[in-house]
Scaffold this motif. Structure first.
Motif, mmCIF file in Angstrom:
data_model
loop_
_atom_site.group_PDB
_atom_site.id
_atom_site.type_symbol
_atom_site.label_atom_id
_atom_site.label_comp_id
_atom_site.label_asym_id
_atom_site.label_seq_id
_atom_site.Cartn_x
_atom_site.Cartn_y
_atom_site.Cartn_z
ATOM 1 N N LEU A 178 42.243 18.382 -2.515
ATOM 2 C CA LEU A 178 40.853 18.415 -2.974
ATOM 3 C C LEU A 178 40.332 19.847 -2.985
ATOM 4 N N LEU A 179 40.608 20.580 -1.923
ATOM 5 C CA LEU A 179 40.167 21.972 -1.844
ATOM 6 C C LEU A 179 40.867 22.824 -2.903
ATOM 7 N N ALA A 180 42.154 22.591 -3.116
ATOM 8 C CA ALA A 180 42.900 23.348 -4.126
ATOM 9 C C ALA A 180 42.318 23.106 -5.518
ATOM 10 N N ALA A 181 41.967 21.865 -5.804
ATOM 11 C CA ALA A 181 41.398 21.531 -7.113
ATOM 12 C C ALA A 181 40.056 22.221 -7.325
ATOM 13 N N VAL A 182 39.232 22.192 -6.299
ATOM 14 C CA VAL A 182 37.906 22.811 -6.383
ATOM 15 C C VAL A 182 38.035 24.325 -6.557
ATOM 16 N N LEU A 238 30.489 22.482 3.908
ATOM 17 C CA LEU A 238 31.299 23.616 4.360
ATOM 18 C C LEU A 238 31.310 24.745 3.332
ATOM 19 N N LEU A 239 31.268 24.391 2.055
ATOM 20 C CA LEU A 239 31.305 25.403 1.004
ATOM 21 C C LEU A 239 29.961 26.092 0.803
ATOM 22 N N PHE A 273 33.004 32.214 -2.498
ATOM 23 C CA PHE A 273 33.796 31.242 -3.255
ATOM 24 C C PHE A 273 34.306 31.862 -4.549
ATOM 25 N N LEU A 274 33.435 32.556 -5.282
ATOM 26 C CA LEU A 274 33.837 33.195 -6.529
ATOM 27 C C LEU A 274 34.860 34.299 -6.284
ATOM 28 N N SER A 275 34.715 35.001 -5.162
ATOM 29 C CA SER A 275 35.664 36.048 -4.803
ATOM 30 C C SER A 275 37.058 35.464 -4.556
ATOM 31 N N ILE A 276 37.111 34.328 -3.859
ATOM 32 C CA ILE A 276 38.394 33.663 -3.600
ATOM 33 C C ILE A 276 39.023 33.190 -4.906
#
Length: 309
Positions: free
Chosen positions: A26-30, A56-57, A203-206
């Motif tokens: 799920l995290l990988a997809a997001v 968490l995000l 998040f965008l940086s990752i």
């Protein structure tokens, strides 16, 4: 892997027990910018899984409970006439958010389900002829009950194809389920909202770091062979599209990043192929009569493709 992301995964796995692989998928997809469809029987924690990840995000979060009488405008918004100012005003719906939980999406008819199509593909919404862009970070995580349940409507093929992954939420193991029961009865289970670990800038940086993960020509060839196998198999009525190949590639890069690698391996492709394909192919009638499942056929196809060295 980013230290904040490591901490996020640790907190996530502490709060959602018995679903470690699905949590990572799920995290990988997001992280790869995709939308996710979660399927399972009621009471297996699908909604809690999404709500916890959203907390968490960080970022904004909206939840829509899909029901048979839900209208498309209840999702996207509508234009209303302001009698005081004698003008039309646009009232934006809950879709204008970073993280949208579409709860029990298959309990509403196809017309309302289709209200998500433009948003999921183009990150924009059209209301009464006017187009409005959505947030830079926008993803839909939809939950659905198994289609055999009463009062459910199968998702149209075009709608399903917008989801990067379809994940099956199974029951936890006996020990994990017993642990959940014990903590709930003793009021020691964490039921409050989790504190955010990331913000949207992080998040965008990752996501930028994930884009830099390398995919070799051999891996690209391996991915395309798997996808094309779905179009050639007698067990499959409708094979996977080019979008499926793109989904596998993007998800594999995110999975490799979570494994602290800057390159994709064949094992990454194998890991993400099943959730990326299971909702995009349809079995032929004779395969269904023989009792074959979509996951079994996908495993056979992936196993039949030569793994690059």
């Amino acid at each position: 892997m980013n230290s904040e992301l490591t901490r996020l995964l640790e907190k996530y796995e502490q709060r959602i027990l018995g679903q470690n692989t699905n949590l990572r998928l799920l995290l990988a997809a997001v992280l790869s910018g995709g939308h996710v469809l979660l399927e399972g029987v009621p009471g297996t924690g699908k909604t809690q899984m999404v709500r916890t990840l959203a907390n968490l995000l960080g970022g904004t979060f909206q939840r829509i409970q899909f029901t048979p009488d839900l209208l498309p405008s209840d999702i996207t918004g509508s234009a209303i006439f302001n009698m005081k100012e004698n003008t039309f005003q646009t009232v934006k719906g809950p879709i204008f958010t970073n993280i949208l939980l579409a709860d029990e999406i298959n309990r509403t008819p196809a017309k309302t389900q289709a209200a998500l199509l433009e948003a999921m593909e183009e990150k924009q919404v059209t209301i009464q002829g006017s187009t409005f862009p959505l947030e830079d970070v926008f993803f839909v995580v939809a939950t659905q009950n198994s289609i055999e349940f009463e009062g459910t409507y199968p998702l149209p093929e075009a709608q399903q194809d917008r989801f990067l992954f379809k994940l099956y939420i199974e029951f936890p193991s006996f020990e994990e389920e017993q642990h959940i029961l014990k903590e709930m009865l003793e009021n020691t289970f964490s039921v409050g909202e989790a504190d955010s670990v990331l913000d949207m800038a992080s998040f965008l940086s990752i996501q930028k770091e994930i884009e830099a993960v390398t995919v070799s020509e051999d891996i690209l060839n391996y991915t395309m062979q798997i996808v094309r196998k779905t179009r050639e198999s007698d067990a499959i009525r409708f094979g996977a599209s080019t979008r499926a190949a793109i989904s596998i590639g993007k998800a594999a890069k995110a999975w490799a990043y979570l494994a602290e690698r800057n390159y994709v391996t064949p094992d990454d492709i194998k890991m993400v192929a099943r959730p990326a394909l299971r909702h995009r192919i349809q079995l032929s009638p004779h395969a269904e009569l023989e009792g074959a499942t979509v996951d079994q056929i996908i495993n056979e196809l992936v196993g039949a493709v030569t793994v690059p060295r």
